[in-house]
Design a protein around this motif. Structure first.
Motif, PDB file in Angstrom:
ATOM      1  N   GLU A  40       0.812  -1.294  -0.004  1.00  0.00           N
ATOM      2  CA  GLU A  40       0.001  -0.135  -0.169  1.00  0.00           C
ATOM      3  C   GLU A  40       1.118   1.147   0.014  1.00  0.00           C
ATOM      4  O   GLU A  40       2.102   1.047   0.175  1.00  0.00           O
ATOM      5  CB  GLU A  40      -0.768   0.075   1.133  1.00  0.00           C
ATOM      6  CG  GLU A  40      -1.853  -1.190   1.232  1.00  0.00           C
ATOM      7  CD  GLU A  40      -2.990  -0.963   2.538  1.00  0.00           C
ATOM      8  OE1 GLU A  40      -2.743  -0.295   3.333  1.00  0.00           O
ATOM      9  OE2 GLU A  40      -3.737  -1.892   2.627  1.00  0.00           O
ATOM     10  N   ARG A  41       0.333   2.466  -0.238  1.00  0.00           N
ATOM     11  CA  ARG A  41       0.893   3.725  -0.170  1.00  0.00           C
ATOM     12  C   ARG A  41       0.991   4.279   1.214  1.00  0.00           C
ATOM     13  O   ARG A  41      -0.235   4.357   1.801  1.00  0.00           O
ATOM     14  CB  ARG A  41       0.493   4.677  -1.277  1.00  0.00           C
ATOM     15  CG  ARG A  41       0.591   4.281  -2.670  1.00  0.00           C
ATOM     16  CD  ARG A  41       0.043   4.954  -3.595  1.00  0.00           C
ATOM     17  NE  ARG A  41      -0.154   6.609  -3.436  1.00  0.00           N
ATOM     18  CZ  ARG A  41       0.710   7.367  -3.575  1.00  0.00           C
ATOM     19  NH1 ARG A  41       1.615   7.099  -4.443  1.00  0.00           N
ATOM     20  NH2 ARG A  41       0.376   8.580  -3.394  1.00  0.00           N
ATOM     21  N   SER A  42       2.049   4.813   1.667  1.00  0.00           N
ATOM     22  CA  SER A  42       2.126   5.488   2.812  1.00  0.00           C
ATOM     23  C   SER A  42       1.729   6.920   2.919  1.00  0.00           C
ATOM     24  O   SER A  42       1.122   7.493   3.740  1.00  0.00           O
ATOM     25  CB  SER A  42       3.353   5.399   3.809  1.00  0.00           C
ATOM     26  OG  SER A  42       4.490   6.024   3.010  1.00  0.00           O
ATOM     27  N   ALA A  43       1.966   7.491   1.626  1.00  0.00           N
ATOM     28  CA  ALA A  43       1.445   8.737   1.246  1.00  0.00           C
ATOM     29  C   ALA A  43       0.026   8.849   0.907  1.00  0.00           C
ATOM     30  O   ALA A  43      -0.521   7.848   0.012  1.00  0.00           O
ATOM     31  CB  ALA A  43       2.387   9.395   0.304  1.00  0.00           C
ATOM     32  N   PRO A  44      -0.800  10.029   1.322  1.00  0.00           N
ATOM     33  CA  PRO A  44      -2.118  10.028   0.936  1.00  0.00           C
ATOM     34  C   PRO A  44      -2.308  10.210  -0.695  1.00  0.00           C
ATOM     35  O   PRO A  44      -1.542  10.973  -1.231  1.00  0.00           O
ATOM     36  CB  PRO A  44      -2.838  11.222   1.546  1.00  0.00           C
ATOM     37  CG  PRO A  44      -1.641  12.006   1.971  1.00  0.00           C
ATOM     38  CD  PRO A  44      -0.480  11.038   2.106  1.00  0.00           C
ATOM     39  N   VAL A  45      -3.446   9.869  -1.271  1.00  0.00           N
ATOM     40  CA  VAL A  45      -3.534  10.138  -2.627  1.00  0.00           C
ATOM     41  C   VAL A  45      -4.112  11.730  -2.696  1.00  0.00           C
ATOM     42  O   VAL A  45      -4.594  12.061  -1.685  1.00  0.00           O
ATOM     43  CB  VAL A  45      -4.542   9.415  -3.277  1.00  0.00           C
ATOM     44  CG1 VAL A  45      -4.211   7.991  -3.549  1.00  0.00           C
ATOM     45  CG2 VAL A  45      -5.931   9.370  -2.370  1.00  0.00           C
ATOM     46  N   THR A  46      -3.538  12.379  -3.933  1.00  0.00           N
ATOM     47  CA  THR A  46      -3.848  13.895  -3.951  1.00  0.00           C
ATOM     48  C   THR A  46      -4.356  14.294  -5.444  1.00  0.00           C
ATOM     49  O   THR A  46      -3.992  13.420  -6.294  1.00  0.00           O
ATOM     50  CB  THR A  46      -2.705  14.469  -3.906  1.00  0.00           C
ATOM     51  OG1 THR A  46      -1.836  14.218  -2.461  1.00  0.00           O
ATOM     52  CG2 THR A  46      -2.625  16.085  -4.113  1.00  0.00           C
ATOM     53  N   GLY A  47      -5.363  15.148  -5.533  1.00  0.00           N
ATOM     54  CA  GLY A  47      -5.714  15.347  -6.724  1.00  0.00           C
ATOM     55  C   GLY A  47      -7.330  15.483  -6.840  1.00  0.00           C
ATOM     56  O   GLY A  47      -8.104  14.994  -5.975  1.00  0.00           O
ATOM     57  N   PRO A  48      -7.728  16.209  -7.766  1.00  0.00           N
ATOM     58  CA  PRO A  48      -9.163  16.381  -8.088  1.00  0.00           C
ATOM     59  C   PRO A  48     -10.060  15.085  -7.812  1.00  0.00           C
ATOM     60  O   PRO A  48     -11.111  14.934  -7.172  1.00  0.00           O
ATOM     61  CB  PRO A  48      -9.330  16.704  -9.478  1.00  0.00           C
ATOM     62  CG  PRO A  48      -8.029  17.423  -9.598  1.00  0.00           C
ATOM     63  CD  PRO A  48      -6.909  16.410  -9.059  1.00  0.00           C
ATOM     64  N   PHE A  49      -9.496  13.789  -8.255  1.00  0.00           N
ATOM     65  CA  PHE A  49     -10.418  12.705  -7.962  1.00  0.00           C
ATOM     66  C   PHE A  49      -9.860  11.828  -7.015  1.00  0.00           C
ATOM     67  O   PHE A  49     -10.421  10.649  -6.765  1.00  0.00           O
ATOM     68  CB  PHE A  49     -10.271  11.916  -9.273  1.00  0.00           C
ATOM     69  CG  PHE A  49     -10.723  12.669 -10.558  1.00  0.00           C
ATOM     70  CD1 PHE A  49     -12.281  12.995 -10.608  1.00  0.00           C
ATOM     71  CD2 PHE A  49      -9.823  13.168 -11.556  1.00  0.00           C
ATOM     72  CE1 PHE A  49     -12.351  13.647 -11.854  1.00  0.00           C
ATOM     73  CE2 PHE A  49     -10.212  13.993 -12.594  1.00  0.00           C
ATOM     74  CZ  PHE A  49     -11.623  14.175 -12.787  1.00  0.00           C
ATOM     75  N   SER A  50      -8.976  12.057  -6.051  1.00  0.00           N
ATOM     76  CA  SER A  50      -8.780  11.344  -5.068  1.00  0.00           C
ATOM     77  C   SER A  50      -9.581  11.026  -4.007  1.00  0.00           C
ATOM     78  O   SER A  50      -9.575   9.676  -3.160  1.00  0.00           O
ATOM     79  CB  SER A  50      -7.376  11.979  -4.471  1.00  0.00           C
ATOM     80  OG  SER A  50      -7.598  13.069  -3.773  1.00  0.00           O
ATOM     81  N   GLY A  51     -10.621  11.931  -3.870  1.00  0.00           N
ATOM     82  CA  GLY A  51     -11.537  11.389  -2.739  1.00  0.00           C
ATOM     83  C   GLY A  51     -12.382  10.355  -3.327  1.00  0.00           C
ATOM     84  O   GLY A  51     -12.906   9.386  -2.587  1.00  0.00           O
ATOM     85  N   LEU A  52     -12.564  10.228  -4.713  1.00  0.00           N
ATOM     86  CA  LEU A  52     -13.509   9.234  -5.396  1.00  0.00           C
ATOM     87  C   LEU A  52     -12.854   7.959  -5.481  1.00  0.00           C
ATOM     88  O   LEU A  52     -13.159   6.856  -5.183  1.00  0.00           O
ATOM     89  CB  LEU A  52     -13.834   9.510  -6.498  1.00  0.00           C
ATOM     90  CG  LEU A  52     -14.597   8.748  -7.655  1.00  0.00           C
ATOM     91  CD1 LEU A  52     -15.997   8.192  -6.741  1.00  0.00           C
ATOM     92  CD2 LEU A  52     -15.213   9.422  -8.697  1.00  0.00           C
ATOM     93  N   LEU A  53     -11.502   8.223  -6.069  1.00  0.00           N
ATOM     94  CA  LEU A  53     -10.624   6.768  -6.334  1.00  0.00           C
ATOM     95  C   LEU A  53     -10.113   6.248  -5.237  1.00  0.00           C
ATOM     96  O   LEU A  53     -10.087   5.114  -4.952  1.00  0.00           O
ATOM     97  CB  LEU A  53      -9.427   7.147  -7.338  1.00  0.00           C
ATOM     98  CG  LEU A  53      -9.842   7.945  -8.740  1.00  0.00           C
ATOM     99  CD1 LEU A  53      -8.583   8.346  -9.564  1.00  0.00           C
ATOM    100  CD2 LEU A  53     -10.776   6.916  -9.540  1.00  0.00           C
TER     101      LEU A  53
END
Length: 353
Positions: free
Chosen positions: A215-228
């Motif tokens: 898994e990724r330790s860094a959070p996802v970032t960007g316009p669609f990150s809340g959905l993806l």
């Protein structure tokens, strides 16, 4: 943070022989029912993977708005898509299965079982102690239902979209370094070696594997990150046999799982990053693709075993096509998530069963 940013798994490409039949099945059983685009056109830029010639295709990109990545359902037009020359087994080199996220694994199991879907296992515990199970679509593609706590919505059904994939690899250490260095999957959830009792009929040969869930330790970032949302990659290396390359002697777009796509911000920075690592882009749309209903910039690289990884930097998507409402992301701060109401409005494009 510096670019490139990862917004999450945007989609997994699935090569099929009938795009509408396949999408109907995925809508019914996995609720992947919100189209982002549907288009017939020539794939002019994928020449390294299509025999050196542009190939006509019909593709649909659709999402489940509970959250997770989508499916790019992809069919050749004017050419019969080819199956593998052998029976694909876990550990063969390429994408072995799609992980579908769920907040109620038992409910999904019951629904699929009652619908007559071909089940490949009972509900068992994965090496991290989480409930999961495997099933197969009518086209021979394996799926895994996995537990997730990361959601955009919890509506209409107890599952979302793509939460990860299972990838067959030949050299675990090399592959772990690749997915850590390029895509930030740096957190090891489990690392096991031996028979995989929880795979049941997904692995009928009862092979011995090394399995690593990342898994990724860094959070996802960007316009669609809340959905993806968050995602995981499970790398599996068979110790029981010499693995086959799943797309040996075939084209991208032939039957099965054809690529893993990430939504990103900062394509130029990603190009530099990949070149420094020694995996330069093999395909680059040179700043713009236009799918009619969506637009952006895409590129491809290969993992150490040749599995295709796609990057898409999205520029435009349709929010409400009937009213001509399109979202131009180039006019927004793309480090910020889009408002929930805007993404939920995509449900107005939903295609029913």
């Amino acid at each position: 943070m510096k670019k490139p940013f990862i917004s999450g798994i945007q989609q997994v490409g699935i090569g099929v022989s009938d795009v509408h039949e396949a999408w109907s099945w995925y809508r019914e059983h996995l609720q992947v029912d919100v189209p982002i685009f549907e288009e017939k056109a020539e794939a002019r830029l994928m020449l390294p993977y299509t025999g050196g010639k542009p190939r006509s295709r019909h593709a649909v990109l659709a999402l489940n708005l509970n959250g997770g990545g989508g499916f790019e359902i992809w069919q050749y037009v004017g050419r019969t898509p080819q199956p593998a020359e052998f029976e694909i087994k876990p550990g063969d080199l390429g994408i072995n299965a799609i992980k579908i996220k769920s907040f109620d694994v038992k409910s999904v199991y019951d629904q699929l079982s009652q619908s007559g879907v071909h089940m490949l296992s009972r509900i068992t515990k994965d090496p991290a102690g989480q409930d999961h199970f495997y099933f197969q679509d009518p086209y021979g593609n394996p799926f895994e239902i996995v537990h997730s706590e990361n959601w955009f919505n919890k509506k209409r059904q107890p599952n979302g979209g793509v939460g990860g994939v299972v990838i067959g690899v030949s050299n675990m250490e090399a592959s772990m370094d690749f997915y850590k260095s390029i895509l930030g999957y740096d957190k090891v959830i489990y690392d096991t070696d031996g028979p995989a009792a929880d795979m049941e009929d997904f692995d009928q040969d009862q092979q011995s594997f090394r399995r690593v869930l990342l898994e990724r330790s860094a959070p996802v970032t960007g316009p669609f990150s809340g959905l993806l949302g968050d995602s995981s990659l499970e790398l599996i290396q068979t110790k029981s046999r010499e693995p086959h390359k799943i797309f040996k002697n075939r084209f991208w777009g032939d039957l099965g799982y054809i690529h893993l796509c990430f939504d990103i911000i900062g394509m130029d920075e990603m190009r530099i990053k990949c070149e420094k690592y020694g995996t330069p882009f093999t395909v680059d749309s040179s700043n713009q693709f236009d799918m009619g209903e969506a637009a952006g910039h895409f590129s491809y690289i290969e993992d150490p075993d040749g599995t295709l990884i796609e990057f898409v930097e999205t520029h435009k998507i349709p929010v409400l096509k009937k009213l001509g409402w399109y979202l131009n992301l180039l006019k927004r701060d793309r480090t910020k998530r889009l408002p929930k109401y805007m993404l939920r409005a995509l449900s107005l494009n939903r295609v029913k069963k």
